[in-house]
Design a protein around this motif. Structure first.
Motif, PDB file in Angstrom:
ATOM      1  N   ARG A   1      13.487   6.496   1.706  1.00 53.02           N
ATOM      2  CA  ARG A   1      13.556   6.299   0.252  1.00 53.02           C
ATOM      3  C   ARG A   1      13.454   7.647  -0.420  1.00 53.02           C
TER       4      ARG A   1
ATOM      5  N   PHE B   1      13.538   4.037   7.966  1.00 50.30           N
ATOM      6  CA  PHE B   1      13.584   3.606   6.560  1.00 50.30           C
ATOM      7  C   PHE B   1      13.360   4.823   5.687  1.00 50.30           C
TER       8      PHE B   1
ATOM      9  N   PRO C   1      -3.912   5.000   9.949  1.00 50.60           N
ATOM     10  CA  PRO C   1      -4.460   5.440   8.666  1.00 50.60           C
ATOM     11  C   PRO C   1      -3.624   4.949   7.481  1.00 50.60           C
ATOM     12  N   ASN C   2      -4.201   5.089   6.311  1.00 52.09           N
ATOM     13  CA  ASN C   2      -3.519   4.690   5.084  1.00 52.09           C
ATOM     14  C   ASN C   2      -2.188   5.413   4.938  1.00 52.09           C
ATOM     15  N   GLY C   3      -1.191   4.682   4.512  1.00 56.83           N
ATOM     16  CA  GLY C   3       0.102   5.309   4.291  1.00 56.83           C
ATOM     17  C   GLY C   3       0.871   5.553   5.570  1.00 56.83           C
ATOM     18  N   ALA C   4       0.403   4.989   6.669  1.00 58.00           N
ATOM     19  CA  ALA C   4       1.074   5.209   7.949  1.00 58.00           C
ATOM     20  C   ALA C   4       2.427   4.501   8.006  1.00 58.00           C
ATOM     21  N   GLY C   5       2.558   3.468   7.197  1.00 54.67           N
ATOM     22  CA  GLY C   5       3.805   2.705   7.219  1.00 54.67           C
ATOM     23  C   GLY C   5       3.624   1.331   7.826  1.00 54.67           C
ATOM     24  N   LYS C   6       2.392   0.860   7.904  1.00 50.42           N
ATOM     25  CA  LYS C   6       2.118  -0.444   8.521  1.00 50.42           C
ATOM     26  C   LYS C   6       2.761  -1.569   7.702  1.00 50.42           C
ATOM     27  N   SER C   7       2.477  -1.556   6.396  1.00 51.15           N
ATOM     28  CA  SER C   7       3.041  -2.608   5.542  1.00 51.15           C
ATOM     29  C   SER C   7       4.562  -2.538   5.558  1.00 51.15           C
ATOM     30  N   LEU C   8       5.070  -1.318   5.553  1.00 47.63           N
ATOM     31  CA  LEU C   8       6.511  -1.113   5.572  1.00 47.63           C
ATOM     32  C   LEU C   8       7.112  -1.737   6.832  1.00 47.63           C
TER      33      LEU C   8
ATOM     34  N   LEU D   1      10.208   7.312   5.666  1.00 47.97           N
ATOM     35  CA  LEU D   1       8.950   6.551   5.646  1.00 47.97           C
ATOM     36  C   LEU D   1       8.700   5.840   6.974  1.00 47.97           C
TER      37      LEU D   1
END
Ligand SMILES: Nc1ncnc2c1ncn2[C@@H]1O[C@H](COP(=O)(O)OP(=O)(O)O)[C@@H](O)[C@H]1O
Ligand SMILES: [Mg+2]
Lengths: 279, 233, 256
Positions: C23, C21, C47-54, C28
């Protein structure tokens, strides 16, 4: 909760019914008459049209606008008849084939109105030209309609007759109807030319009084013109013709003569019997 | 100069039960509410659709819609006049100088307000709801009624703004209605007429009656809003 | 390349094949490969910003991958029903009950049985007394429970949860974890992210570890917390700062 969800649709339904009912009631025999605001505001139509309706069963719906707009409505065929007061325009209208004929119906006159103190000393002058000349010389405030209405055209014609080209801070072109112009003139103590009918029924005179009247050139004739069904096939020619003939006939003329405000007649019948046809 | 004080006059006008005045009030409400109804039926879904869909020229449409919120009533009146005039494209219906013509003209004035405000409100709400609604399988078209209902409080304000514009304007109804006594005379044209006749106290009194009328409509909307708010936030 | 050789398992319910993905020129998610089976609770950490939500949004279909394919299968052929619970619950401006009936309407449940089903779902999560309450004035914990009840009513085969308790107090967090287990016991596949290692330990059957837009490992919970495969995961578990590979002198993927 259920009923609250339905409220909007219920309200919508009521509105729709209300809206349509307005249309259903409009199903009567009527003609549309384009006339001028000054004529309408004199109250004449309220006196005249019920008598005609009683006689014929035809309702007269008066659209009261400026003279220029009345002719424009007529030229598009959006009325059935006209009752206006601008002779040159009327003749032109008939000549161009928009109307069938023009007939004299009545006349009233214009009056020069001004502040009681009369700063230009207009009272007692012998002619309207003289009166206007004094206003111009003293540069007293003068309120002009400035809206290309019949009254405005008349005013310009009178200035021309007096050989004056009015200009300067004292000459104020308002670009509004007779009533608003009178309101403004009253507020700034200005002289103003008005038709007598509007003046008599005007409520907000403040300091204004008639300072000059009676000159022949202040004469203001009204003409009736039915629209030409050959040009506009949708006009209610029969009904309009009935109105036209009633106006210039005995009954209409008598009704015009008996209309008074504060004991004063506003309009004078002038049917000569002969249509003034322009070929 | 009439010596009546406009407030007393307004009150006595209402209390007198004058059928002429009541006819004018009724027509005013009928015309403006019908215009608002029609404009809402078109403007709410239209505004929502513009909020949700991307298409070429979208920015232009939004700009145009926002600009049209300021469309002068006289211009709207003129456009409708020229369309409904016997010589115009819709002349055969003979609608000029009828209440229907006034409804059409006011709809034209109100529609941009409702559509533009709806567009803004729905766009904000869609931003918040998009993922959740998509997750539950709602397409954009299906989302329109959901969003319209959930934005109902903001949209009520938009519709009331539209009603305010409709009931306050005089330029459009004057041109297309002709201010015919008993047929197309409404509050605003009556006020303009009395003003031009120099009967300023009567004009002002009618103005007060109109104000009271608009306030009453707003109060009803407010109460309905409160009732529904209690049940569904 | 971050593609991990995954043990071949029967009956994959969700499969990501080389999914990337991008952008505005940034990668990302970088060639993510992942195969999830119907069984168990998969917890995604990193960690934060790892792309979990993505990753979740891609798997759930809220985002389109720039490249690669995502395959959903159910019982070999059918499409699994999905539902998602977000970090901050998005509730409609309606009553709690109406929130659930609306979701059922979107799923095509006939009107006459919607209310009954919605009430059952509310009851399942102890929300019956709040049914007529405007959803927006509920407390944070109640709102998240309502979001779970709404998901429950949809009877999903896969439930995605994106840090569902990160904004909640311990009692509400417990309620969410209990709710997750209610789904789990019913056979729903759980895919959940969390930044709370304790929660991950309590719930996970298997752990997917992500870092810097890459899926670094998928390991059974029993082994992950003691012996993670990757250096980065080990560092993460020790509570160290985990840096992107271009910032870090040590490789991420080999242990030792
Ligand atoms: N739709 C998007 N457009 C652009 N960037 C995004 C988008 N979604 C997430 N990102 C970026 O991708 C990275 C991973 O985000 P996210 O998946 O939210 O991380 P986390 O693992 O903390 O949940 C972040 O740098 C974020 O800014
Ligand atoms: Mg996240």
């Amino acid at each position: 909760m259920r009923c609250f969800r339905r409220l909007p649709s219920i309200a919508a339904l009521i509105l729709l019914v209300a809206a349509t009912s307005a249309q259903v009631t409009a199903d009567t025999t009527f003609i549309t008459l384009a006339s001028t605001t000054s004529t309408d505001q004199s109250g004449l139509f309220r006196h005249l049209t019920p008598k005609f309706t009683e006689r014929t069963g035809i309702e007269v719906r008066v659209v009261a606008v400026g003279t220029g707009q009345a002719f424009a409505i007529g030229r598009r065929g959006d009325a059935d008849a006209l009752l206006v007061h601008h002779r040159a325009g009327e003749d032109e209208f008939v000549a161009a084939g928009y109307g069938t004929e023009r007939r004299d119906v009545m006349y009233n006159d214009f009056v020069l109105v001004g502040p009681r103190s009369d700063p230009a000393g207009v009272t007692g002058t012998q002619s309207i030209q003289d009166a206007l000349a004094r206003i111009a010389e003293s540069e007293s405030a003068f309120a002009s309609r400035g809206d290309d209405s019949g009254t405005h055209r008349k005013e310009l014609q009178l200035w021309a007759m007096a050989d004056i080209a009015p200009a300067g801070r004292w000459y104020r072109q308002l670009g509004s109807g007779m009533g608003p112009t009178l309101n403004t003139a009253a507020a700034m103590d200005a002289y103003v030319l008005t038709d007598r009918g509007t003046w008599l029924s005007f409520g907000n005179r403040q300091n204004l009084i008639i300072v000059f009247e009676g000159d022949e050139s202040l004469f203001n004739p009204y003409g009736s013109i039915p629209l030409n069904p050959e040009r506009f096939e949708w006009v209610k020619a029969d009904l309009a013709q009935q109105w036209h003939e009633w106006l210039v006939g005995e009954e209409g003329q008598a009704a015009i003569a008996e209309y008074h405000i504060d004991g004063e007649p506003l309009f004078f019948p002038m049917n000569t019997g002969a249509p003034s046809r322009v070929e | 100069m009439n010596s009546h004080d406009p407030f007393t006059l307004a009150l006595s006008l209402i209390l007198s039960g004058d059928p002429g005045l009541f006819g004018i009030i009724q027509l005013s409400l009928q015309v403006s509410l019908s215009a608002v109804l029609v404009a809402s039926l078109i403007g709410l879904p239209l505004g929502a659709a513009i909020a949700l869909f991307r298409f070429p020229g979208r920015g232009l449409v939004i700009t145009l819609l926002n600009a049209l919120m300021g469309l002068p009533p006289v211009v709207a009146g003129l456009l409708v006049y020229l369309s409904l005039s016997r010589a115009g494209p819709l002349g055969q219906f003979g609608l000029l100088f009828t209440p229907t013509a006034m409804v059409i003209a006011q709809t034209l004035l109100v529609l941009p307000i409702i559509a533009a405000l709806t567009r803004q409100a729905i766009e904000d709400l869609w931003e918040e709801y998009r993922e959740q609604l998509q997750s539950m399988g709602s397409g954009r078209v299906r989302a329109i009624p959901t969003l319209l209902w959930d934005a109902r409080i903001t949209l009520t304000t938009a519709v009331l703004a539209g009603f305010g514009r409709a009931s306050a304007e005089v330029g459009a109804v004057l041109i297309v209605g002709g201010n015919i006594e008993g047929v197309t005379r409404v509050m605003t044209t009556a006020i303009a007429l009395e003003t031009s006749k120099g009967d300023l106290p009567l004009a002002l009194a009618l103005g007060l009656v109109l104000l009271a009328l608009v306030a009453a409509v707003n109060a009803v909307a407010y109460l309905l809003g409160q009732a529904s708010r209690r049940h569904m936030q | 390349m971050s593609g991990l050789p995954l043990a071949s398992v029967p009956d994959p319910v969700l499969e990501l094949r080389n999914v990337s993905f991008m952008r505005s020129g940034k990668v990302l998610l970088d060639h993510g490969n992942l195969m999830l089976t119907q069984q168990g609770r998969t917890i995604i950490i990193g960690p934060n910003g790892a792309g979990k939500s993505l990753l979740m949004r891609l798997a759930h279909g809220l985002l389109e991958p720039s490249s690669g394919t995502i395959v959903c299968r159910h019982n070999g052929s059918g499409t699994p029903r999905q539902a998602m619970v977000f970090q901050r619950p998005v509730l409609l401006r309606r009553s709690s009950l109406a929130n659930v009936t609306h979701a059922l309407a979107l799923r095509g449940v006939p009107r006459r049985i919607r209310r009954n089903q919605a009430e059952q779902a509310l009851a399942r999560f102890g929300l019956t007394h709040l049914a007529q309450r405007p959803a927006r004035i509920l407390s944070g914990g109640e709102q998240q429970r309502l979001a779970l009840a709404r998901a429950w009513a949809l009877e999903p085969d896969i439930l995605f949860l994106d840090e569902p308790s990160s904004a909640l107090d311990p009692a509400a967090t417990k309620a969410v974890e209990d709710a997750v287990n209610v789904f789990f016991r019913k056979g729903t596949k759980i895919v959940m992210t969390t930044h709370d290692l304790g929660q991950a330990r309590r719930l996970a059957d298997e752990v997917v570890f992500m870092c810097c837009g890459r899926i670094l490992e998928r390991t059974p919970a029993a082994t992950f917390f003691d012996t993670p495969t990757t250096v980065a995961a080990a560092a993460f578990l020790r509570g160290e700062l985990v840096l992107a590979p271009w910032e870090s002198p040590t490789p991420l993927t080999t242990n030792g």
